[in-house]
Design a protein around this motif. Structure first.
Motif, PDB file in Angstrom:
ATOM      1  N   GLY A   1      -0.943   0.004  -4.934  1.00 52.29           N
ATOM      2  CA  GLY A   1      -1.510  -0.647  -3.756  1.00 52.29           C
ATOM      3  C   GLY A   1      -0.855  -0.262  -2.442  1.00 52.29           C
ATOM      4  N   VAL A   2      -0.109   0.844  -2.427  1.00 48.10           N
ATOM      5  CA  VAL A   2       0.546   1.264  -1.182  1.00 48.10           C
ATOM      6  C   VAL A   2      -0.172   2.456  -0.555  1.00 48.10           C
ATOM      7  CG1 VAL A   2       2.656   2.201  -0.163  1.00 48.10           C
ATOM      8  CG2 VAL A   2       2.798   0.379  -1.878  1.00 48.10           C
ATOM      9  N   ARG A   3      -0.424   3.497  -1.355  1.00 49.26           N
ATOM     10  CA  ARG A   3      -1.037   4.712  -0.796  1.00 49.26           C
ATOM     11  C   ARG A   3      -2.564   4.665  -0.833  1.00 49.26           C
ATOM     12  NH1 ARG A   3       1.857   7.908  -5.009  1.00 49.26           N
ATOM     13  NH2 ARG A   3       1.705   5.806  -5.864  1.00 49.26           N
ATOM     14  N   TYR A   4      -3.094   3.908  -1.782  1.00 46.69           N
ATOM     15  CA  TYR A   4      -4.546   3.716  -1.921  1.00 46.69           C
ATOM     16  C   TYR A   4      -4.728   2.504  -2.803  1.00 46.69           C
ATOM     17  CZ  TYR A   4      -2.735   7.049  -5.358  1.00 46.69           C
ATOM     18  OH  TYR A   4      -1.937   7.702  -6.241  1.00 46.69           O
ATOM     19  N   GLY A   5      -5.950   2.014  -2.868  1.00 41.63           N
ATOM     20  CA  GLY A   5      -6.250   0.913  -3.773  1.00 41.63           C
ATOM     21  C   GLY A   5      -6.009  -0.455  -3.178  1.00 41.63           C
ATOM     22  N   VAL A   6      -6.100  -1.459  -4.062  1.00 38.51           N
ATOM     23  CA  VAL A   6      -5.964  -2.850  -3.653  1.00 38.51           C
ATOM     24  C   VAL A   6      -4.503  -3.155  -3.310  1.00 38.51           C
ATOM     25  CG1 VAL A   6      -6.180  -5.240  -4.467  1.00 38.51           C
ATOM     26  CG2 VAL A   6      -7.893  -3.534  -5.135  1.00 38.51           C
TER      27      VAL A   6
ATOM     28  N   ALA B   1      -3.846  12.213   4.569  1.00 40.19           N
ATOM     29  CA  ALA B   1      -3.045  11.653   3.486  1.00 40.19           C
ATOM     30  C   ALA B   1      -2.944  10.135   3.612  1.00 40.19           C
ATOM     31  CB  ALA B   1      -1.652  12.277   3.475  1.00 40.19           C
ATOM     32  N   LEU B   2      -2.980   9.641   4.841  1.00 44.14           N
ATOM     33  CA  LEU B   2      -2.822   8.198   5.066  1.00 44.14           C
ATOM     34  C   LEU B   2      -4.149   7.444   5.045  1.00 44.14           C
ATOM     35  CD1 LEU B   2      -0.195   8.224   7.978  1.00 44.14           C
ATOM     36  CD2 LEU B   2       0.206   7.519   5.614  1.00 44.14           C
ATOM     37  N   ARG B   3      -5.259   8.188   4.998  1.00 43.08           N
ATOM     38  CA  ARG B   3      -6.568   7.592   5.231  1.00 43.08           C
ATOM     39  C   ARG B   3      -6.893   6.430   4.287  1.00 43.08           C
ATOM     40  NH1 ARG B   3     -11.691  11.491   5.331  1.00 43.08           N
ATOM     41  NH2 ARG B   3     -11.540  11.231   3.082  1.00 43.08           N
ATOM     42  N   ASN B   4      -6.444   6.517   3.044  1.00 41.64           N
ATOM     43  CA  ASN B   4      -6.787   5.484   2.068  1.00 41.64           C
ATOM     44  C   ASN B   4      -5.749   4.368   1.952  1.00 41.64           C
ATOM     45  OD1 ASN B   4      -9.398   6.144   0.483  1.00 41.64           O
ATOM     46  ND2 ASN B   4      -8.376   8.127   0.697  1.00 41.64           N
TER      47      ASN B   4
ATOM     48  N   GLY C   1       2.540   6.359  11.387  1.00 39.94           N
ATOM     49  CA  GLY C   1       2.316   7.576  10.610  1.00 39.94           C
ATOM     50  C   GLY C   1       2.963   7.566   9.245  1.00 39.94           C
ATOM     51  N   TYR C   2       3.376   6.397   8.783  1.00 40.85           N
ATOM     52  CA  TYR C   2       3.961   6.283   7.435  1.00 40.85           C
ATOM     53  C   TYR C   2       3.161   5.278   6.610  1.00 40.85           C
ATOM     54  CZ  TYR C   2       8.082   8.621   9.346  1.00 40.85           C
ATOM     55  OH  TYR C   2       8.927   9.534   9.920  1.00 40.85           O
ATOM     56  N   PHE C   3       3.264   5.398   5.279  1.00 38.68           N
ATOM     57  CA  PHE C   3       2.755   4.335   4.413  1.00 38.68           C
ATOM     58  C   PHE C   3       3.616   3.105   4.641  1.00 38.68           C
ATOM     59  CE2 PHE C   3       1.736   8.171   1.818  1.00 38.68           C
ATOM     60  CZ  PHE C   3       0.368   8.002   1.757  1.00 38.68           C
ATOM     61  N   LYS C   4       2.984   1.940   4.628  1.00 35.16           N
ATOM     62  CA  LYS C   4       3.769   0.715   4.726  1.00 35.16           C
ATOM     63  C   LYS C   4       3.836   0.056   3.349  1.00 35.16           C
ATOM     64  CE  LYS C   4       4.236  -3.671   7.103  1.00 35.16           C
ATOM     65  NZ  LYS C   4       3.663  -4.609   8.058  1.00 35.16           N
ATOM     66  N   GLY C   5       5.034  -0.028   2.794  1.00 34.52           N
ATOM     67  CA  GLY C   5       5.214  -0.607   1.460  1.00 34.52           C
ATOM     68  C   GLY C   5       5.906  -1.944   1.528  1.00 34.52           C
TER      69      GLY C   5
END
Lengths: 426, 92
Positions: A278-283, B74-77, B84-88
């Motif tokens: 659920g971080v890069r894609y998905g729910v 790369a970040l689109r989804n 500009g980073y994924f947020k985890g």
């Protein structure tokens, strides 16, 4: 048009010219299409739009095909009926009220209903051949390594291949010609030309079975549904009347194929599907608590029951203390089955059996008991474990009018042999 | 069919390892189903060991810079991004 064969109907036009120009090829929804959402039949990926095309999709479009949409499937390929899809079940156009088989049920239904000329499916334990058999069409599971898996959302990498579904063997062979061949982006692909053959698959669909040696593994016929066996035997008689020689062979270890398949497939799935956090894609699982809590929430929400079941069983089978008991034993069974297939194929050109030991189930019938659903894969899973090519061709119908498929298995890179044999029937 | 059920605590433990939350109903259903499925897996004990010749080979390629997805693609989804980073989620 109400079979629910498609999850997304969105047209992608291919090149103006090419061997597939003027033809529509539906694509299973676990095969990446740039700019067109690719859900794998899962709520987890309901909004996922791939930024690139799978290699097979690139090849389809280069060959002039038009993609009419993305087809319904069991969630992440995990099912035998296309009922585990988060987008609702698909109905079998050839047997109303019944399942189309799975997991590529949408692809087979689209072809059977004339909603696409051809289709791509993927086959991890029978997911092309089962729906082809149930919907009365042709499906090919290629030799492991013949077709690139780049852009196929992974379920169990060591077992799966993308392959064609079509109304006739010749049309399936034409589509296979387009998608087959090595790919730098899938290191497990191999060149057929370096393995004693070539890519002239369609030319092999000449229906000439005179002198063909057909082995029938009794272990895959005994125990099948009576109506299925009867229809299968009639089709064998048909091959014999055209000059094929039929004799029985034994592959005793196939009795362990279903167990070995599920241990290996679930183990690989538990690792492959770890990417859905659920971080890069998905729910998204939100930002409350720590990352483990967030991931577990995302996966609870995004995955359906069959996917959870397989991830858990795979995690269990690979966990400390159980690895040798389950996974290692399953690998032994795989090696054993492979060896026995090689021996059987040293005395026969192809091996014939019913594709599915049962006719298409009624919708809703098999969902409540997973073990019953797993056992339905008895005849298809051994072929994936042995890395071999197999085709399912329509063998006829039971007395109740339900489609029956004949499975023909060939040696590694023996696609032409199974195409030739199958083309005598369809 | 089921002779016994798997201990529900074991199902919870595996679900925890796999990072999948389950509700109580799922836990009890899985505990029952897993008994049957694991019993069938145990039949693999009968399999003989064979001398397998693995046809595995390492496939290597030169490590060269090639075109790849740009950052926006790369970040689109991603459900959430930041600068500009994924947020985890927080690590702990």
């Amino acid at each position: 048009m109400s079979h629910n064969a498609y999850i997304t109907e969105e047209t992608v036009e291919g090149a103006d010219e090419g061997p597939l120009a003027g033809r529509t090829v539906a694509v299973k929804d676990n095969i990446s299409t740039e700019g067109v959402r690719t859900t794998c039949g899962s709520a987890m990926l309901a909004d996922y739009v791939p930024p690139y095309d799978a290699t097979v999709v690139e090849r389809l479009l280069d060959a002039g095909a038009t993609i009419p949409g993305k087809t319904n499937m069991d969630e992440f390929g995990m099912g035998t009926t296309t009922e585990t899809s988060a987008f609702g079940p698909t109905e079998n156009p050839a047997a109303p009220g019944r399942v189309p088989g799975g997991s590529s049920g949408g692809s087979a239904a689209a072809v059977a209903a004339g909603e696409a000329d051809l289709a791509l499916g993927s086959d991890t334990g029978g997911s092309i051949r089962c729906p082809a058999a149930f919907c009365g069409v042709v499906g090919i599971k290629p030799t492991y390594g013949l077709v690139s898996r780049y852009g196929l959302v992974a379920y169990a990498n060591s077992l799966e291949q993308i392959g064609p579904i079509a109304p006739t063997v010749e049309a399936a062979a034409e589509l296979l010609e387009v998608i087959a061949g090595p790919d730098d982006r899938d290191a497990t692909t191999r060149d057929a030309r370096e393995n004693g053959t070539d890519y002239e698959f369609a030319a092999a669909a000449d229906g000439d079975v005179d002198g063909l040696d057909v082995g029938v593994p009794t272990d895959l016929v005994d125990g099948a549904d009576e109506g299925v066996v009867e229809t299968f035997r009639d089709a064998l008689d048909d091959l014999e009347s055209r000059g094929a020689e039929i004799h029985e062979v034994e592959i005793p270890s196939v009795c362990h194929a279903v167990e070995a398949y599920y241990v290996i497939a679930m183990g690989e799935a538990s690792s492959n599907l770890a990417r859905f956090d659920g971080v890069r894609y998905g729910v998204s699982g939100g930002f409350e608590g720590n990352w483990n809590e967030s991931f577990a929430r995302a996966r609870e929400e995004g995955f359906g029951e069959e996917v959870k079941r397989r991830i858990l069983l795979g995690t269990y089978a690979l966990s400390a203390g159980y690895h040798d008991k389950y996974y290692k034993k399953a690998q032994d069974a795989r090696a054993c089955i492979k060896q026995e297939f090689d021996e059987a194929l040293s005395e026969a050109d192809v091996l014939a059996s019913p594709t599915m030991s049962v006719p298409p189930m009624e919708m809703g019938e098999s969902l409540s008991d997973p073990m019953t659903m797993y056992l339905a894969d008895a005849n298809t899973t051994p072929v994936n474990l042995a890395n071999l090519p197999a085709i399912s061709v329509p063998a006829g119908e039971t007395e109740d009018g339900l489609p029956v498929g004949m499975q023909l298995v060939g040696p590694a890179f023996g696609e032409k042999a199974i195409i030739r044999a199958g083309s005598a029937l369809a | 069919m089921s002779e016994r059920a798997v201990d529900p605590e074991e199902v919870r433990h595996v679900a925890d390892l796999a990072r999948v939350d389950l509700d109580d109903e799922e836990v009890s259903r899985f505990a029952e189903q897993f008994a049957d499925i694991l019993a069938s897996f145990e039949q693999l004990d009968e399999v003989r060991e064979v001398e397998a010749e693995p046809d595995l080979a390492n496939v290597m390629r030169a490590d060269e810079v090639e075109e790849s997805l740009d950052r926006a693609e790369a970040l689109r989804n991603a459900p959430e991004t930041e600068d500009g980073y994924f947020k985890g989620p927080r690590v702990s």
